[in-house]
Design a protein around this motif. Structure first.
Motif, PDB file in Angstrom:
ATOM      1  N   ILE A 101       0.840  -1.199   0.000  1.00 37.26           N
ATOM      2  CA  ILE A 101       0.000   0.000   0.000  1.00 37.26           C
ATOM      3  C   ILE A 101       0.878   1.254   0.000  1.00 37.26           C
ATOM      4  CG2 ILE A 101      -1.751   1.309   1.279  1.00 37.26           C
ATOM      5  CD1 ILE A 101      -2.678  -1.523   2.372  1.00 37.26           C
ATOM      6  N   GLY A 102       1.925   1.233   0.826  1.00 39.78           N
ATOM      7  CA  GLY A 102       2.787   2.405   0.945  1.00 39.78           C
ATOM      8  C   GLY A 102       3.601   2.707  -0.293  1.00 39.78           C
ATOM      9  N   THR A 103       4.199   1.682  -0.876  1.00 38.46           N
ATOM     10  CA  THR A 103       5.118   1.918  -1.986  1.00 38.46           C
ATOM     11  C   THR A 103       4.466   1.840  -3.362  1.00 38.46           C
ATOM     12  OG1 THR A 103       5.787  -0.409  -2.070  1.00 38.46           O
ATOM     13  CG2 THR A 103       7.089   1.053  -0.670  1.00 38.46           C
ATOM     14  N   GLU A 104       3.482   0.994  -3.504  1.00 38.74           N
ATOM     15  CA  GLU A 104       2.886   0.794  -4.832  1.00 38.74           C
ATOM     16  C   GLU A 104       1.602   1.590  -5.051  1.00 38.74           C
ATOM     17  OE1 GLU A 104       4.453  -0.823  -7.233  1.00 38.74           O
ATOM     18  OE2 GLU A 104       6.071  -1.218  -5.821  1.00 38.74           O
ATOM     19  N   ILE A 105       0.897   1.912  -3.977  1.00 41.67           N
ATOM     20  CA  ILE A 105      -0.353   2.672  -4.121  1.00 41.67           C
ATOM     21  C   ILE A 105      -0.147   4.113  -3.643  1.00 41.67           C
ATOM     22  CG2 ILE A 105      -2.783   2.834  -3.455  1.00 41.67           C
ATOM     23  CD1 ILE A 105      -2.823  -0.240  -3.298  1.00 41.67           C
ATOM     24  N   HIS A 106       0.208   4.275  -2.379  1.00 39.14           N
ATOM     25  CA  HIS A 106       0.364   5.617  -1.805  1.00 39.14           C
ATOM     26  C   HIS A 106       1.308   6.476  -2.638  1.00 39.14           C
ATOM     27  CE1 HIS A 106       1.075   7.970   2.223  1.00 39.14           C
ATOM     28  NE2 HIS A 106       0.978   8.788   1.193  1.00 39.14           N
ATOM     29  N   LYS A 107       2.494   5.999  -2.896  1.00 33.18           N
ATOM     30  CA  LYS A 107       3.480   6.808  -3.616  1.00 33.18           C
ATOM     31  C   LYS A 107       3.116   7.012  -5.082  1.00 33.18           C
ATOM     32  CE  LYS A 107       5.808   8.034  -0.220  1.00 33.18           C
ATOM     33  NZ  LYS A 107       5.558   9.398   0.273  1.00 33.18           N
ATOM     34  N   THR A 108       2.320   6.137  -5.647  1.00 35.56           N
ATOM     35  CA  THR A 108       1.889   6.337  -7.025  1.00 35.56           C
ATOM     36  C   THR A 108       0.855   7.461  -7.110  1.00 35.56           C
ATOM     37  OG1 THR A 108       2.347   4.013  -7.482  1.00 35.56           O
ATOM     38  CG2 THR A 108       1.006   5.154  -9.098  1.00 35.56           C
ATOM     39  N   PHE A 109       0.170   7.732  -6.010  1.00 38.01           N
ATOM     40  CA  PHE A 109      -0.759   8.863  -5.976  1.00 38.01           C
ATOM     41  C   PHE A 109      -0.038  10.209  -5.972  1.00 38.01           C
ATOM     42  CE2 PHE A 109      -4.327   6.165  -4.478  1.00 38.01           C
ATOM     43  CZ  PHE A 109      -5.334   6.713  -5.250  1.00 38.01           C
ATOM     44  N   ARG A 126      -2.373   7.183 -13.259  1.00 38.18           N
ATOM     45  CA  ARG A 126      -3.728   6.635 -13.048  1.00 38.18           C
ATOM     46  C   ARG A 126      -3.796   5.182 -13.549  1.00 38.18           C
ATOM     47  NH1 ARG A 126      -5.452  12.070 -13.930  1.00 38.18           N
ATOM     48  NH2 ARG A 126      -6.702  12.759 -12.167  1.00 38.18           N
ATOM     49  N   ASN A 127      -3.158   4.913 -14.688  1.00 37.73           N
ATOM     50  CA  ASN A 127      -3.143   3.545 -15.219  1.00 37.73           C
ATOM     51  C   ASN A 127      -2.387   2.608 -14.286  1.00 37.73           C
ATOM     52  OD1 ASN A 127      -4.647   4.210 -17.486  1.00 37.73           O
ATOM     53  ND2 ASN A 127      -2.854   4.577 -18.762  1.00 37.73           N
ATOM     54  N   ARG A 128      -1.261   3.068 -13.741  1.00 37.47           N
ATOM     55  CA  ARG A 128      -0.509   2.239 -12.782  1.00 37.47           C
ATOM     56  C   ARG A 128      -1.355   1.939 -11.549  1.00 37.47           C
ATOM     57  NH1 ARG A 128       5.385   5.251 -12.779  1.00 37.47           N
ATOM     58  NH2 ARG A 128       5.935   4.708 -14.910  1.00 37.47           N
ATOM     59  N   LEU A 129      -2.059   2.956 -11.079  1.00 37.35           N
ATOM     60  CA  LEU A 129      -2.919   2.741  -9.906  1.00 37.35           C
ATOM     61  C   LEU A 129      -4.025   1.735 -10.213  1.00 37.35           C
ATOM     62  CD1 LEU A 129      -3.137   6.369  -8.540  1.00 37.35           C
ATOM     63  CD2 LEU A 129      -2.397   4.357  -7.243  1.00 37.35           C
ATOM     64  N   ALA A 130      -4.601   1.823 -11.395  1.00 32.48           N
ATOM     65  CA  ALA A 130      -5.663   0.887 -11.766  1.00 32.48           C
ATOM     66  C   ALA A 130      -5.142  -0.553 -11.755  1.00 32.48           C
ATOM     67  CB  ALA A 130      -6.239   1.246 -13.137  1.00 32.48           C
ATOM     68  N   ILE A 131      -3.922  -0.757 -12.232  1.00 36.79           N
ATOM     69  CA  ILE A 131      -3.327  -2.103 -12.234  1.00 36.79           C
ATOM     70  C   ILE A 131      -3.126  -2.586 -10.806  1.00 36.79           C
ATOM     71  CG2 ILE A 131      -1.226  -3.413 -12.784  1.00 36.79           C
ATOM     72  CD1 ILE A 131      -1.038  -1.572 -15.329  1.00 36.79           C
ATOM     73  N   ARG A 132      -2.571  -1.738  -9.952  1.00 33.62           N
ATOM     74  CA  ARG A 132      -2.297  -2.127  -8.566  1.00 33.62           C
ATOM     75  C   ARG A 132      -3.596  -2.367  -7.793  1.00 33.62           C
ATOM     76  NH1 ARG A 132       1.788   0.366 -10.776  1.00 33.62           N
ATOM     77  NH2 ARG A 132       3.917   0.170  -9.987  1.00 33.62           N
TER      78      ARG A 132
END
Length: 199
Positions: A101-109, A126-132
């Motif tokens: 959550i911290g490295t792949e979702i939070h920081k991608t925001f 946004r596309n990276r977040l959708a994948i995660r």
């Protein structure tokens, strides 16, 4: 304990953890742009990182970094089962979720909050977040929460990120498990209490 927070920020995660844990705490609102408290005090004198969350412990020490703070909170009340016991395989799974959550979702925001970033670049994030988030949706199949039937501190963190997804207009329509999960977490009384306290 004293939680330094900003409404809408990732400090909601430890705020939810404190509410779920039933631990007494004081809330101190931080203006992140100005790095000031409501009384005008310079927040960087309290937390040189200038970021929330920051949790001042009863002994005066300051703890920062959300995933660490929420585990410490959970460890104060093991009977609440907000985190599996230290040293168990389940605790490592919880840490795996907190790191993801911290490295792949939070920081991608983070780039999406930058008003100078071009829309084309924001579309990449946004596309990276959708994948995660799609990965999380798959992992939630047949589960109430990330770790199974029990709500943990990782759920408070993910819920905070899902609120950001809503604000950033990230479409979750193709992720029914995630949508149901978000509603389930949002309905928890202590989650509602944390949100109400931050308005």
């Amino acid at each position: 304990m004293k939680l330094y927070y900003t409404p809408g920020a990732c400090s909601l995660s430890p705020h939810i953890a404190l509410k779920e844990a039933g631990l007494p705490h004081e809330l101190v609102k931080v203006d992140l742009r100005a790095k000031k408290l409501a009384n005008g005090e310079d927040f960087t004198k309290i937390n040189p990182k200038g970021q929330v969350p920051a949790l001042q412990l009863d002994n005066g020490e300051l703890l920062t970094e959300g995933p660490v703070i929420v585990q410490m909170i959970a460890d104060h009340v093991p009977e609440k089962k907000l985190a599996p016991a230290n040293g168990t395989p389940e605790r490592y799974r919880l840490q795996e979720w907190l790191n993801f959550i911290g490295t792949e979702i939070h920081k991608t925001f983070s780039p999406l909050f930058n008003p100078t970033l071009a829309d084309e670049a924001k579309a990449v994030f946004r596309n990276r977040l959708a994948i995660r988030l799609g990965h999380v949706d798959s992992a939630l199949a047949g589960r109430d929460y990330l770790m199974g039937k029990e709500f943990t501190v990782a759920d408070g963190y993910l819920y905070t990120m899902l609120r950001w997804a809503e604000n950033m207009k990230i479409d979750l329509a193709a992720m029914p498990n995630l949508i149901a999960y978000q509603a389930r977490v949002a309905a928890r009384p202590q989650v509602q209490a944390a949100l109400a306290a931050e308005t």
